[in-house]
Scaffold this motif. Structure first.
Motif, PDB file in Angstrom:
ATOM      1  N   GLY A  99     -86.902  12.371 -20.838  1.00 14.93           N
ATOM      2  CA  GLY A  99     -86.424  11.580 -21.969  1.00 14.93           C
ATOM      3  C   GLY A  99     -87.489  11.336 -23.022  1.00 14.93           C
ATOM      4  N   ARG A 100     -88.725  11.603 -22.705  1.00 15.36           N
ATOM      5  CA  ARG A 100     -89.817  11.372 -23.651  1.00 15.36           C
ATOM      6  C   ARG A 100     -90.121  12.629 -24.472  1.00 15.36           C
ATOM      7  NH1 ARG A 100     -93.180   6.749 -22.952  1.00 15.36           N
ATOM      8  NH2 ARG A 100     -92.717   5.670 -21.013  1.00 15.36           N
ATOM      9  N   LEU A 101     -90.699  12.392 -25.625  1.00 18.41           N
ATOM     10  CA  LEU A 101     -91.150  13.460 -26.506  1.00 18.41           C
ATOM     11  C   LEU A 101     -92.559  13.856 -26.078  1.00 18.41           C
ATOM     12  CD1 LEU A 101     -89.922  14.855 -28.997  1.00 18.41           C
ATOM     13  CD2 LEU A 101     -91.236  13.274 -30.403  1.00 18.41           C
ATOM     14  N   VAL A 102     -92.794  15.158 -25.916  1.00 15.83           N
ATOM     15  CA  VAL A 102     -94.071  15.661 -25.402  1.00 15.83           C
ATOM     16  C   VAL A 102     -94.567  16.792 -26.299  1.00 15.83           C
ATOM     17  CG1 VAL A 102     -95.195  16.789 -23.431  1.00 15.83           C
ATOM     18  CG2 VAL A 102     -93.455  15.040 -23.031  1.00 15.83           C
ATOM     19  N   LYS A 103     -95.887  16.824 -26.506  1.00 11.50           N
ATOM     20  CA  LYS A 103     -96.510  17.931 -27.240  1.00 11.50           C
ATOM     21  C   LYS A 103     -97.064  18.910 -26.204  1.00 11.50           C
ATOM     22  CE  LYS A 103    -100.009  19.096 -30.657  1.00 11.50           C
ATOM     23  NZ  LYS A 103    -101.040  18.552 -31.554  1.00 11.50           N
ATOM     24  N   PHE A 104     -96.605  20.153 -26.271  1.00  9.73           N
ATOM     25  CA  PHE A 104     -96.999  21.205 -25.339  1.00  9.73           C
ATOM     26  C   PHE A 104     -97.901  22.211 -26.048  1.00  9.73           C
ATOM     27  CE2 PHE A 104     -92.821  19.748 -23.995  1.00  9.73           C
ATOM     28  CZ  PHE A 104     -92.984  19.575 -22.627  1.00  9.73           C
ATOM     29  N   THR A 105     -99.005  22.598 -25.414  1.00  8.89           N
ATOM     30  CA  THR A 105     -99.809  23.729 -25.835  1.00  8.89           C
ATOM     31  C   THR A 105     -99.444  24.855 -24.873  1.00  8.89           C
ATOM     32  OG1 THR A 105    -101.579  22.289 -26.598  1.00  8.89           O
ATOM     33  CG2 THR A 105    -102.149  24.601 -26.200  1.00  8.89           C
ATOM     34  N   ALA A 114     -91.299  18.688 -28.045  1.00  9.08           N
ATOM     35  CA  ALA A 114     -89.909  18.670 -27.596  1.00  9.08           C
ATOM     36  C   ALA A 114     -89.701  17.509 -26.636  1.00  9.08           C
ATOM     37  CB  ALA A 114     -89.556  19.993 -26.914  1.00  9.08           C
ATOM     38  N   ARG A 115     -88.449  17.136 -26.467  1.00 15.30           N
ATOM     39  CA  ARG A 115     -88.071  16.067 -25.547  1.00 15.30           C
ATOM     40  C   ARG A 115     -87.705  16.687 -24.199  1.00 15.30           C
ATOM     41  NH1 ARG A 115     -87.592  11.361 -26.978  1.00 15.30           N
ATOM     42  NH2 ARG A 115     -87.118  11.838 -29.137  1.00 15.30           N
ATOM     43  N   ILE A 116     -88.225  16.119 -23.117  1.00 13.39           N
ATOM     44  CA  ILE A 116     -87.892  16.600 -21.777  1.00 13.39           C
ATOM     45  C   ILE A 116     -86.491  16.106 -21.424  1.00 13.39           C
ATOM     46  CG2 ILE A 116     -88.475  16.532 -19.329  1.00 13.39           C
ATOM     47  CD1 ILE A 116     -91.402  16.037 -20.159  1.00 13.39           C
ATOM     48  N   ILE A 117     -85.606  17.047 -21.116  1.00 10.52           N
ATOM     49  CA  ILE A 117     -84.230  16.712 -20.755  1.00 10.52           C
ATOM     50  C   ILE A 117     -84.046  16.732 -19.249  1.00 10.52           C
ATOM     51  CG2 ILE A 117     -81.804  17.396 -21.010  1.00 10.52           C
ATOM     52  CD1 ILE A 117     -83.178  16.316 -23.581  1.00 10.52           C
ATOM     53  N   GLU A 118     -84.587  17.757 -18.606  1.00  8.19           N
ATOM     54  CA  GLU A 118     -84.435  17.885 -17.158  1.00  8.19           C
ATOM     55  C   GLU A 118     -85.609  18.685 -16.606  1.00  8.19           C
ATOM     56  OE1 GLU A 118     -81.131  19.553 -14.011  1.00  8.19           O
ATOM     57  OE2 GLU A 118     -80.462  18.876 -15.977  1.00  8.19           O
ATOM     58  N   VAL A 119     -85.976  18.374 -15.358  1.00 11.13           N
ATOM     59  CA  VAL A 119     -87.085  19.065 -14.694  1.00 11.13           C
ATOM     60  C   VAL A 119     -86.590  19.585 -13.356  1.00 11.13           C
ATOM     61  CG1 VAL A 119     -89.439  18.818 -13.781  1.00 11.13           C
ATOM     62  CG2 VAL A 119     -88.720  17.462 -15.762  1.00 11.13           C
ATOM     63  N   ASP A 120     -86.914  20.842 -13.050  1.00 18.15           N
ATOM     64  CA  ASP A 120     -86.588  21.403 -11.739  1.00 18.15           C
ATOM     65  C   ASP A 120     -87.844  22.048 -11.160  1.00 18.15           C
ATOM     66  OD1 ASP A 120     -86.829  24.011 -12.847  1.00 18.15           O
ATOM     67  OD2 ASP A 120     -84.704  24.043 -13.366  1.00 18.15           O
ATOM     68  N   LEU A 124     -88.977  23.220 -17.162  1.00 18.92           N
ATOM     69  CA  LEU A 124     -88.384  22.131 -17.929  1.00 18.92           C
ATOM     70  C   LEU A 124     -87.277  22.615 -18.854  1.00 18.92           C
ATOM     71  CD1 LEU A 124     -91.801  20.890 -19.326  1.00 18.92           C
ATOM     72  CD2 LEU A 124     -90.696  19.991 -17.309  1.00 18.92           C
ATOM     73  N   ASP A 125     -86.216  21.824 -18.941  1.00 18.35           N
ATOM     74  CA  ASP A 125     -85.226  21.993 -19.990  1.00 18.35           C
ATOM     75  C   ASP A 125     -85.597  21.000 -21.079  1.00 18.35           C
ATOM     76  OD1 ASP A 125     -83.696  23.951 -18.709  1.00 18.35           O
ATOM     77  OD2 ASP A 125     -82.546  22.452 -17.610  1.00 18.35           O
ATOM     78  N   LEU A 126     -85.664  21.491 -22.311  1.00 22.08           N
ATOM     79  CA  LEU A 126     -86.147  20.690 -23.427  1.00 22.08           C
ATOM     80  C   LEU A 126     -85.133  20.630 -24.550  1.00 22.08           C
ATOM     81  CD1 LEU A 126     -89.685  22.324 -23.651  1.00 22.08           C
ATOM     82  CD2 LEU A 126     -89.105  20.194 -22.483  1.00 22.08           C
ATOM     83  N   GLU A 127     -85.337  19.657 -25.426  1.00 19.56           N
ATOM     84  CA  GLU A 127     -84.596  19.580 -26.674  1.00 19.56           C
ATOM     85  C   GLU A 127     -85.638  19.540 -27.788  1.00 19.56           C
ATOM     86  OE1 GLU A 127     -80.944  16.953 -27.713  1.00 19.56           O
ATOM     87  OE2 GLU A 127     -82.745  15.844 -28.316  1.00 19.56           O
ATOM     88  N   VAL A 128     -85.663  20.596 -28.599  1.00 18.25           N
ATOM     89  CA  VAL A 128     -86.600  20.686 -29.708  1.00 18.25           C
ATOM     90  C   VAL A 128     -85.949  20.014 -30.908  1.00 18.25           C
ATOM     91  CG1 VAL A 128     -87.921  22.243 -31.181  1.00 18.25           C
ATOM     92  CG2 VAL A 128     -87.505  22.856 -28.782  1.00 18.25           C
ATOM     93  N   PRO A 129     -86.587  18.972 -31.450  1.00 12.16           N
ATOM     94  CA  PRO A 129     -85.986  18.256 -32.584  1.00 12.16           C
ATOM     95  C   PRO A 129     -85.751  19.187 -33.769  1.00 12.16           C
ATOM     96  CG  PRO A 129     -87.894  17.062 -31.741  1.00 12.16           C
ATOM     97  CD  PRO A 129     -87.866  18.401 -31.062  1.00 12.16           C
ATOM     98  N   GLY A 130     -84.653  18.934 -34.477  1.00 14.85           N
ATOM     99  CA  GLY A 130     -84.360  19.701 -35.679  1.00 14.85           C
ATOM    100  C   GLY A 130     -85.281  19.298 -36.812  1.00 14.85           C
ATOM    101  N   VAL A 131     -85.525  20.229 -37.703  1.00 16.90           N
ATOM    102  CA  VAL A 131     -86.385  19.974 -38.844  1.00 16.90           C
ATOM    103  C   VAL A 131     -85.526  19.880 -40.097  1.00 16.90           C
ATOM    104  CG1 VAL A 131     -88.338  20.863 -40.198  1.00 16.90           C
ATOM    105  CG2 VAL A 131     -88.246  21.252 -37.729  1.00 16.90           C
ATOM    106  N   ALA A 139     -84.276  24.363 -25.300  1.00 15.97           N
ATOM    107  CA  ALA A 139     -85.323  25.337 -24.980  1.00 15.97           C
ATOM    108  C   ALA A 139     -85.657  25.197 -23.499  1.00 15.97           C
ATOM    109  CB  ALA A 139     -86.564  25.092 -25.830  1.00 15.97           C
ATOM    110  N   ARG A 140     -86.305  26.204 -22.975  1.00 11.95           N
ATOM    111  CA  ARG A 140     -86.703  26.214 -21.568  1.00 11.95           C
ATOM    112  C   ARG A 140     -88.164  26.634 -21.481  1.00 11.95           C
ATOM    113  NH1 ARG A 140     -85.581  24.498 -16.392  1.00 11.95           N
ATOM    114  NH2 ARG A 140     -86.415  26.004 -14.942  1.00 11.95           N
ATOM    115  N   LEU A 141     -88.959  25.914 -20.687  1.00 10.28           N
ATOM    116  CA  LEU A 141     -90.349  26.266 -20.444  1.00 10.28           C
ATOM    117  C   LEU A 141     -90.591  26.321 -18.948  1.00 10.28           C
ATOM    118  CD1 LEU A 141     -92.680  24.152 -22.800  1.00 10.28           C
ATOM    119  CD2 LEU A 141     -92.356  26.615 -22.786  1.00 10.28           C
ATOM    120  N   ALA A 142     -91.211  27.384 -18.495  1.00  7.87           N
ATOM    121  CA  ALA A 142     -91.661  27.458 -17.108  1.00  7.87           C
ATOM    122  C   ALA A 142     -93.004  26.740 -17.032  1.00  7.87           C
ATOM    123  CB  ALA A 142     -91.809  28.907 -16.665  1.00  7.87           C
TER     124      ALA A 142
END
Length: 179
Positions: A99-105, A114-120, A124-131, A139-142
């Motif tokens: 649920g939090r907004l996180v900066k990923f390198t 992006a905001r973390i939506i779900e973790v497995d 991570l399943d993310l929601e990238v804010p619209g501009v 979005a999805r990040l391994a």
């Protein structure tokens, strides 16, 4: 701090922290002149209560006094929970910040927020804010794609329907009690 001292401290403290229902996140010894400080950082999925930290601090202090893990000199013991600025490095860190907004390198280069939506187990399943008025996109990040991750502090985030949900739960609880 030598690896040997670090391993001894971790070996001494981990069972105490686990017994308290917490995770040992970090053990760090710093020294400034004659003064040493032992910082012990603990966390859990439910967060850390102040009373639990106080009790754990007493238990750690007793265990350290009974051992030679810190040597004979004086030291200051600090037991705390992690701050918002700590790096997210373990899957449990990401899960706890859903649920939090996180900066990923990223390993591919560049940063994304992006905001973390779900973790497995895989990532991570993310929601990238619209501009500029555009809708957010998924979005999805391994975990292997993440070099570094830190929470972005939001001062004016609007909770989507949080007040409505809380009111609905309160209303249904009151109705159940009256029935």
């Amino acid at each position: 701090m030598s690896t040997t001292q670090s391993e001894r401290l971790r070996g001494l403290l981990e069972p105490l922290v686990t017994k308290a229902g917490l995770d040992l996140e970090e053990v760090k010894v710093t020294q400034a002149g004659k003064r040493r400080q032992l910082q012990v950082v603990v966390d859990s999925d439910e967060g850390v209560q102040l009373d639990a930290v106080a009790e754990l601090s007493r238990e750690i202090s007793q265990a350290l006094d009974a051992s030679d893990a810190m040597g004979n000199g004086e030291y200051l013991l600090e037991v705390s929970s992690p701050g918002l600025d700590r790096p997210l490095t373990e899957p449990r860190h990401f899960r706890r910040n859903t649920g939090r907004l996180v900066k990923f390198t990223l390993t591919a280069g560049g940063d994304t927020v992006a905001r973390i939506i779900e973790v497995d187990d895989e990532g991570l399943d993310l929601e990238v804010p619209g501009v500029k008025g555009r809708k957010p996109k998924p979005a999805r990040l391994a975990f292997g794609e993440i070099v570094k991750a830190r929470i972005e502090i939001e001062f004016n985030r609007k909770e989507d329907g949080a007040a409505d949900t809380a009111d609905a739960e309160t209303d249904s609880d009151e109705n159940t009690e009256e029935a």
